[in-house]
Design a protein around this motif. Structure first.
Motif, mmCIF file in Angstrom:
data_model
loop_
_atom_site.group_PDB
_atom_site.id
_atom_site.type_symbol
_atom_site.label_atom_id
_atom_site.label_comp_id
_atom_site.label_asym_id
_atom_site.label_seq_id
_atom_site.Cartn_x
_atom_site.Cartn_y
_atom_site.Cartn_z
ATOM 1 N N THR A 52 -3.364 5.890 1.997
ATOM 2 C CA THR A 52 -4.609 5.604 2.698
ATOM 3 C C THR A 52 -5.644 6.571 2.147
ATOM 4 O O THR A 52 -5.444 7.783 2.171
ATOM 5 N N GLU B 254 -6.765 1.063 2.387
ATOM 6 C CA GLU B 254 -5.435 1.039 1.806
ATOM 7 C C GLU B 254 -5.518 0.873 0.290
ATOM 8 O O GLU B 254 -6.232 0.008 -0.201
ATOM 9 N N SER C 83 0.844 -1.197 0.000
ATOM 10 C CA SER C 83 0.000 0.000 0.000
ATOM 11 C C SER C 83 0.882 1.252 0.000
ATOM 12 O O SER C 83 1.902 1.301 0.685
#
Length: 176
Positions: free
Chosen positions: A64, A165, A61
């Motif tokens: 966010t 994510e 990831s």
């Protein structure tokens, strides 16, 4: 093209000594292009979920993301909870194939959700009165706000399982 995804893609290509070619396509088409081998990577804030993991390989990831609900000035929708109020029957615009599309359809039913090929089209539909609000990622919402002007209502706590994510996707047969 500009933005964090383009900057990251450029850095990756430089690091690997590759030439970067950016293809401009709808979100759903981009996901399909990787699965069909017509593109090597999608960098467009792709939410990591179990269904996508079956056919796609995710990187770690790199952001966010949060979803927001945007409305026109003077809208009766003053907070996210208004969409869930008893008797509420709002038309919701979303970008096809995105997390907003998936969860808005679950929350409000497909009869109340209209899909568009990109966020810009959804916001133009909002401004034109075809939908009452648009559910979209926060960062694109900010950019569209600067370009088109609208009221950003804000976040509903845990709306669409946020924060979520996002990562890049690669063809499943690639080793990462």
């Amino acid at each position: 093209f500009e933005g964090i995804d383009v900057e990251i893609a450029t850095a990756i290509a430089q690091k690997l000594g590759l030439e970067l070619e950016i293809l401009d396509m709808d979100f759903d088409a981009a996901l399909l292009a990787v699965n069909q081998g017509k593109a090597d990577i999608v960098m467009s804030g792709v939410t990591i979920n179990e269904e996508r993991k079956i056919v796609m390989e995710f990187t770690e990831s790199y952001t966010t993301a949060k979803q927001v609900i945007i409305v026109k000035e003077g809208s009766p929708i003053t907070c996210c909870d208004d969409l869930y109020a008893e008797g509420a029957n709002y038309k919701v615009g979303v970008q096809l194939g995105t997390t907003g599309d998936i969860y808005a359809t679950d929350d409000f039913g497909s009869e109340n959700v209209t899909t568009y090929s990109n966020g810009n089209e959804a916001v133009l539909a909002l401004l034109g009165g075809s939908v009452d609000c648009v559910i979209i990622d926060n960062e694109p919402a900010k950019a569209l706000y600067e370009k088109l002007g609208f009221t950003q209502v804000g976040l509903r706590k845990n709306y669409y399982r946020n924060p979520r994510e996002d990562a890049c996707i690669l063809r499943k047969e690639w080793e990462i």
